[in-house]
Scaffold this motif. Structure first.
Motif, PDB file in Angstrom:
ATOM      1  N   ASP A  28       0.813  -1.217   0.000  1.00  0.00           N
ATOM      2  CA  ASP A  28       0.000   0.000   0.000  1.00  0.00           C
ATOM      3  C   ASP A  28       0.848   1.268   0.000  1.00  0.00           C
ATOM      4  O   ASP A  28       0.309   2.374   0.046  1.00  0.00           O
ATOM      5  N   THR A  29       2.168   1.125  -0.039  1.00  0.00           N
ATOM      6  CA  THR A  29       3.068   2.266   0.068  1.00  0.00           C
ATOM      7  C   THR A  29       3.575   2.704  -1.301  1.00  0.00           C
ATOM      8  O   THR A  29       4.153   1.893  -2.040  1.00  0.00           O
ATOM      9  N   ALA A  30       3.364   3.979  -1.624  1.00  0.00           N
ATOM     10  CA  ALA A  30       3.906   4.531  -2.869  1.00  0.00           C
ATOM     11  C   ALA A  30       5.411   4.688  -2.712  1.00  0.00           C
ATOM     12  O   ALA A  30       5.872   5.319  -1.769  1.00  0.00           O
ATOM     13  N   GLN A  31       6.178   4.086  -3.618  1.00  0.00           N
ATOM     14  CA  GLN A  31       7.633   4.135  -3.543  1.00  0.00           C
ATOM     15  C   GLN A  31       8.229   5.278  -4.356  1.00  0.00           C
ATOM     16  O   GLN A  31       9.164   5.917  -3.923  1.00  0.00           O
ATOM     17  N   VAL A  32       7.705   5.489  -5.548  1.00  0.00           N
ATOM     18  CA  VAL A  32       8.222   6.525  -6.441  1.00  0.00           C
ATOM     19  C   VAL A  32       7.126   6.869  -7.445  1.00  0.00           C
ATOM     20  O   VAL A  32       6.266   6.050  -7.742  1.00  0.00           O
ATOM     21  N   SER A  33       7.170   8.094  -7.965  1.00  0.00           N
ATOM     22  CA  SER A  33       6.196   8.483  -8.978  1.00  0.00           C
ATOM     23  C   SER A  33       6.882   9.322 -10.047  1.00  0.00           C
ATOM     24  O   SER A  33       7.956   9.877  -9.833  1.00  0.00           O
ATOM     25  N   THR A  34       6.240   9.401 -11.193  1.00  0.00           N
ATOM     26  CA  THR A  34       6.745  10.207 -12.301  1.00  0.00           C
ATOM     27  C   THR A  34       5.574  10.540 -13.215  1.00  0.00           C
ATOM     28  O   THR A  34       4.464  10.048 -13.032  1.00  0.00           O
ATOM     29  N   ARG A  35       5.842  11.359 -14.211  1.00  0.00           N
ATOM     30  CA  ARG A  35       4.860  11.675 -15.254  1.00  0.00           C
ATOM     31  C   ARG A  35       5.374  11.135 -16.575  1.00  0.00           C
ATOM     32  O   ARG A  35       6.572  10.991 -16.776  1.00  0.00           O
ATOM     33  N   THR A  36       4.451  10.875 -17.479  1.00  0.00           N
ATOM     34  CA  THR A  36       4.869  10.445 -18.808  1.00  0.00           C
ATOM     35  C   THR A  36       5.382  11.650 -19.586  1.00  0.00           C
ATOM     36  O   THR A  36       5.018  12.796 -19.302  1.00  0.00           O
ATOM     37  N   ASP A  37       6.215  11.381 -20.591  1.00  0.00           N
ATOM     38  CA  ASP A  37       6.676  12.456 -21.466  1.00  0.00           C
ATOM     39  C   ASP A  37       5.621  12.712 -22.543  1.00  0.00           C
ATOM     40  O   ASP A  37       4.542  12.103 -22.523  1.00  0.00           O
ATOM     41  N   SER A  38       5.909  13.579 -23.485  1.00  0.00           N
ATOM     42  CA  SER A  38       4.927  13.936 -24.517  1.00  0.00           C
ATOM     43  C   SER A  38       4.547  12.754 -25.406  1.00  0.00           C
ATOM     44  O   SER A  38       3.493  12.757 -26.024  1.00  0.00           O
ATOM     45  N   GLY A  39       5.374  11.714 -25.448  1.00  0.00           N
ATOM     46  CA  GLY A  39       5.071  10.520 -26.228  1.00  0.00           C
ATOM     47  C   GLY A  39       4.376   9.444 -25.424  1.00  0.00           C
ATOM     48  O   GLY A  39       4.059   8.375 -25.933  1.00  0.00           O
ATOM     49  N   GLY A  40       4.149   9.712 -24.119  1.00  0.00           N
ATOM     50  CA  GLY A  40       3.485   8.742 -23.266  1.00  0.00           C
ATOM     51  C   GLY A  40       4.427   7.748 -22.609  1.00  0.00           C
ATOM     52  O   GLY A  40       3.989   6.789 -21.994  1.00  0.00           O
ATOM     53  N   PHE A  41       5.733   7.995 -22.709  1.00  0.00           N
ATOM     54  CA  PHE A  41       6.717   7.088 -22.128  1.00  0.00           C
ATOM     55  C   PHE A  41       7.118   7.544 -20.727  1.00  0.00           C
ATOM     56  O   PHE A  41       7.075   8.736 -20.422  1.00  0.00           O
ATOM     57  N   PHE A  42       7.542   6.596 -19.912  1.00  0.00           N
ATOM     58  CA  PHE A  42       7.989   6.936 -18.563  1.00  0.00           C
ATOM     59  C   PHE A  42       9.123   6.014 -18.157  1.00  0.00           C
ATOM     60  O   PHE A  42       9.343   4.964 -18.750  1.00  0.00           O
ATOM     61  N   ARG A  43       9.843   6.420 -17.127  1.00  0.00           N
ATOM     62  CA  ARG A  43      10.938   5.611 -16.593  1.00  0.00           C
ATOM     63  C   ARG A  43      10.917   5.767 -15.073  1.00  0.00           C
ATOM     64  O   ARG A  43      10.830   6.880 -14.559  1.00  0.00           O
ATOM     65  N   LEU A  44      10.964   4.642 -14.400  1.00  0.00           N
ATOM     66  CA  LEU A  44      11.057   4.617 -12.941  1.00  0.00           C
ATOM     67  C   LEU A  44      12.293   3.799 -12.570  1.00  0.00           C
ATOM     68  O   LEU A  44      12.553   2.767 -13.189  1.00  0.00           O
ATOM     69  N   THR A  45      13.031   4.229 -11.569  1.00  0.00           N
ATOM     70  CA  THR A  45      14.164   3.466 -11.071  1.00  0.00           C
ATOM     71  C   THR A  45      13.772   2.903  -9.712  1.00  0.00           C
ATOM     72  O   THR A  45      13.462   3.659  -8.791  1.00  0.00           O
TER      73      THR A  45
END
Length: 66
Positions: free
Chosen positions: A7-24
């Motif tokens: 239930d714990t959020a570890q990391v978040s990000t937004r997608t780029d203009s192409g809809g791609f994302f990267r999480l480490t």
């Protein structure tokens, strides 16, 4: 885009203009959730196991536009 460990959020990000994302993330099991930014509340999620390499996933979130 949010990666959850239980239930714990570890990391978040937004997608780029192409809809791609990267999480480490460290090695482990996560649920990746994406929610659209528009007025139509829609969420897609996928269970992911990170084991030291890259993991590619595709989430389709309904925009509500018809």
């Amino acid at each position: 885009m949010v990666a959850y460990d239980g239930d714990t959020a570890q990391v978040s990000t937004r997608t780029d203009s192409g809809g791609f994302f990267r999480l480490t993330l460290p090695v482990g099991r996560y649920v990746i959730k994406a929610t659209n930014a528009g007025g139509y509340a829609s969420t897609a999620s996928q269970d992911v196991v990170v084991s030291g390499g890259s993991v590619r996933i595709t989430l389709i979130v309904d925009s509500g536009i018809r």
